[in-house]
Design a protein around this motif. Structure first.
Motif, PDB file in Angstrom:
ATOM      1  N   ALA A  57     -57.196   5.812  -2.964  1.00 56.53           N
ATOM      2  CA  ALA A  57     -57.476   6.387  -4.205  1.00 56.53           C
ATOM      3  C   ALA A  57     -56.285   7.658  -4.241  1.00 56.53           C
ATOM      4  CB  ALA A  57     -58.318   7.440  -3.266  1.00 56.53           C
ATOM      5  N   LEU A  58     -55.617   7.133  -3.483  1.00 58.50           N
ATOM      6  CA  LEU A  58     -53.866   8.155  -3.045  1.00 58.50           C
ATOM      7  C   LEU A  58     -53.337   6.819  -3.989  1.00 58.50           C
ATOM      8  CD1 LEU A  58     -54.114   9.479   0.688  1.00 58.50           C
ATOM      9  CD2 LEU A  58     -53.961  10.470  -0.857  1.00 58.50           C
ATOM     10  N   VAL A  59     -52.832   5.942  -4.046  1.00 61.32           N
ATOM     11  CA  VAL A  59     -52.147   5.053  -4.848  1.00 61.32           C
ATOM     12  C   VAL A  59     -52.678   4.887  -6.304  1.00 61.32           C
ATOM     13  CG1 VAL A  59     -51.121   2.860  -4.876  1.00 61.32           C
ATOM     14  CG2 VAL A  59     -51.632   3.840  -2.505  1.00 61.32           C
ATOM     15  N   GLY A  60     -53.594   5.409  -6.008  1.00 62.66           N
ATOM     16  CA  GLY A  60     -54.566   4.592  -7.441  1.00 62.66           C
ATOM     17  C   GLY A  60     -54.871   3.706  -8.045  1.00 62.66           C
TER      18      GLY A  60
ATOM     19  N   PHE B 163     -56.635  -5.743  -5.165  1.00 68.01           N
ATOM     20  CA  PHE B 163     -57.195  -4.243  -5.508  1.00 68.01           C
ATOM     21  C   PHE B 163     -55.405  -4.063  -5.917  1.00 68.01           C
ATOM     22  CE2 PHE B 163     -57.577  -3.424  -0.570  1.00 68.01           C
ATOM     23  CZ  PHE B 163     -58.573  -3.444  -1.010  1.00 68.01           C
ATOM     24  N   GLU B 164     -55.953  -4.189  -7.625  1.00 69.06           N
ATOM     25  CA  GLU B 164     -55.333  -2.798  -9.035  1.00 69.06           C
ATOM     26  C   GLU B 164     -55.426  -2.238  -9.271  1.00 69.06           C
ATOM     27  OE1 GLU B 164     -56.868  -5.520 -13.269  1.00 69.06           O
ATOM     28  OE2 GLU B 164     -58.110  -3.250 -13.099  1.00 69.06           O
ATOM     29  N   LEU B 165     -53.778  -2.086  -9.853  1.00 66.43           N
ATOM     30  CA  LEU B 165     -53.414  -0.666  -9.976  1.00 66.43           C
ATOM     31  C   LEU B 165     -54.229   0.131 -11.700  1.00 66.43           C
ATOM     32  CD1 LEU B 165     -49.723  -1.327 -10.069  1.00 66.43           C
ATOM     33  CD2 LEU B 165     -51.286  -0.059  -8.186  1.00 66.43           C
ATOM     34  N   ILE B 166     -54.352   1.543 -11.400  1.00 65.62           N
ATOM     35  CA  ILE B 166     -55.317   1.770 -12.425  1.00 65.62           C
ATOM     36  C   ILE B 166     -53.773   2.398 -13.496  1.00 65.62           C
ATOM     37  CG2 ILE B 166     -56.119   4.156 -12.873  1.00 65.62           C
ATOM     38  CD1 ILE B 166     -57.935   3.638 -10.080  1.00 65.62           C
ATOM     39  N   SER B 167     -54.486   2.361 -14.381  1.00 71.28           N
ATOM     40  CA  SER B 167     -53.194   2.995 -15.090  1.00 71.28           C
ATOM     41  C   SER B 167     -52.437   4.410 -14.913  1.00 71.28           C
ATOM     42  CB  SER B 167     -53.380   3.326 -16.483  1.00 71.28           C
ATOM     43  OG  SER B 167     -54.016   3.628 -17.329  1.00 71.28           O
ATOM     44  N   LEU B 168     -52.203   4.954 -15.292  1.00 73.97           N
ATOM     45  CA  LEU B 168     -51.461   6.404 -15.059  1.00 73.97           C
ATOM     46  C   LEU B 168     -51.475   7.348 -16.659  1.00 73.97           C
ATOM     47  CD1 LEU B 168     -47.013   6.149 -14.361  1.00 73.97           C
ATOM     48  CD2 LEU B 168     -49.301   6.810 -12.549  1.00 73.97           C
ATOM     49  N   ASP B 169     -52.232   6.631 -17.157  1.00 70.35           N
ATOM     50  CA  ASP B 169     -52.906   7.549 -18.463  1.00 70.35           C
ATOM     51  C   ASP B 169     -54.072   7.607 -17.131  1.00 70.35           C
ATOM     52  OD1 ASP B 169     -50.564   7.241 -19.912  1.00 70.35           O
ATOM     53  OD2 ASP B 169     -51.484   6.137 -20.707  1.00 70.35           O
ATOM     54  N   GLU B 170     -54.505   6.722 -16.938  1.00 69.51           N
ATOM     55  CA  GLU B 170     -56.574   6.867 -16.758  1.00 69.51           C
ATOM     56  C   GLU B 170     -56.210   7.985 -14.998  1.00 69.51           C
ATOM     57  OE1 GLU B 170     -60.024   4.600 -14.274  1.00 69.51           O
ATOM     58  OE2 GLU B 170     -58.631   3.587 -16.482  1.00 69.51           O
ATOM     59  N   LEU B 171     -55.092   7.511 -14.756  1.00 68.43           N
ATOM     60  CA  LEU B 171     -55.052   8.482 -13.111  1.00 68.43           C
ATOM     61  C   LEU B 171     -54.620  10.165 -13.190  1.00 68.43           C
ATOM     62  CD1 LEU B 171     -54.832   7.746  -9.713  1.00 68.43           C
ATOM     63  CD2 LEU B 171     -52.451   7.957  -9.981  1.00 68.43           C
TER      64      LEU B 171
END
Length: 220
Positions: A29-32, A46-54
């Protein structure tokens, strides 16, 4: 509201077993990031969530890994290590990705494997030795206990044969920007004063981070 640059998260073995991995979820959750499963339902990465979504910057995370977690969940540490490496290489502005920002700062200083974030005791060894110092009265200043914690937990774990390599320069740099320490408590039957490992690990880590920030001239 200001987003913390770096958070420390305790990854403890029994807590992870009893909660089904809540502490790992906190890191994600912290990293996104989110879990990606293979055809059998097992977590593959573990896949990064886009900054737009985060909707906020990615927090950097330094993991305080217990020896039990280190020994029992090597695969999870490898997945988290891979996540932090990919976060540090993401095509994103550094002001929106503190993992990348801190990693690139260390790399400019010539620090090797600057994306390391999973820290524990030396391979095959156990404990921070802080509780032993407190029990014997072998300390004068609280900063000594923070220094002991750092010396015992500056060993990095992850993929590619990263199995307890000493990386104190990475850990110390991360502590300079750590202003949140997260310790999950999985039971209402005991509290922070009931178990010595809370002060021997989390308490000593907090003191080490406070001293590192103070030396840097930043009080958080």
């Amino acid at each position: 509201q200001r987003v913390p640059k770096t958070c420390s998260v305790a990854l403890w073995g029994l807590d992870a077993i009893k909660t089904g991995g809540d502490s790992v979820g906190i890191v994600l959750a912290l990293v996104g990031a989110r879990t990606i499963r293979d055809s059998t339902g097992r977590v593959a990465r573990f896949e990064l969530i886009s900054l737009d979504e985060l909707g906020r910057p990615r927090c950097d995370v330094v993991a305080n890994v217990s020896a039990l977690f280190r020994d029992q969940f090597k695969n999870v540490l490898e997945l988290l290590d891979d996540l932090m490496l990919r976060a540090s290489r993401a095509d994103e502005p550094v002001e929106m990705n503190f993992v990348k920002k801190h990693t690139e700062e260390l790399e400019r200083e010539g620090v090797d494997r600057a994306s390391s974030r999973m820290f524990s005791n030396p391979s095959g060894d156990y404990g921070s030795m802080v509780n032993e110092r407190v029990g014997s009265g072998n300390w004068d200043e609280a900063g000594e206990l923070g220094d002991t914690w750092v010396s015992r937990n500056a060993f990095s774990y992850g993929k590619g044969g990263e199995a307890g390599n000493a990386r104190p320069e990475v850990l110390k740099a991360l502590l300079e920007t750590t202003d949140r320490v997260v310790q999950g408590v999985d039971s209402v039957e005991y509290g922070l004063t009931d178990i010595q490992e809370y002060y021997a690990n989390t308490g000593a880590l907090m003191r080490a981070a406070e001293d590192a920030r103070r030396r840097r001239g930043w009080e958080g």
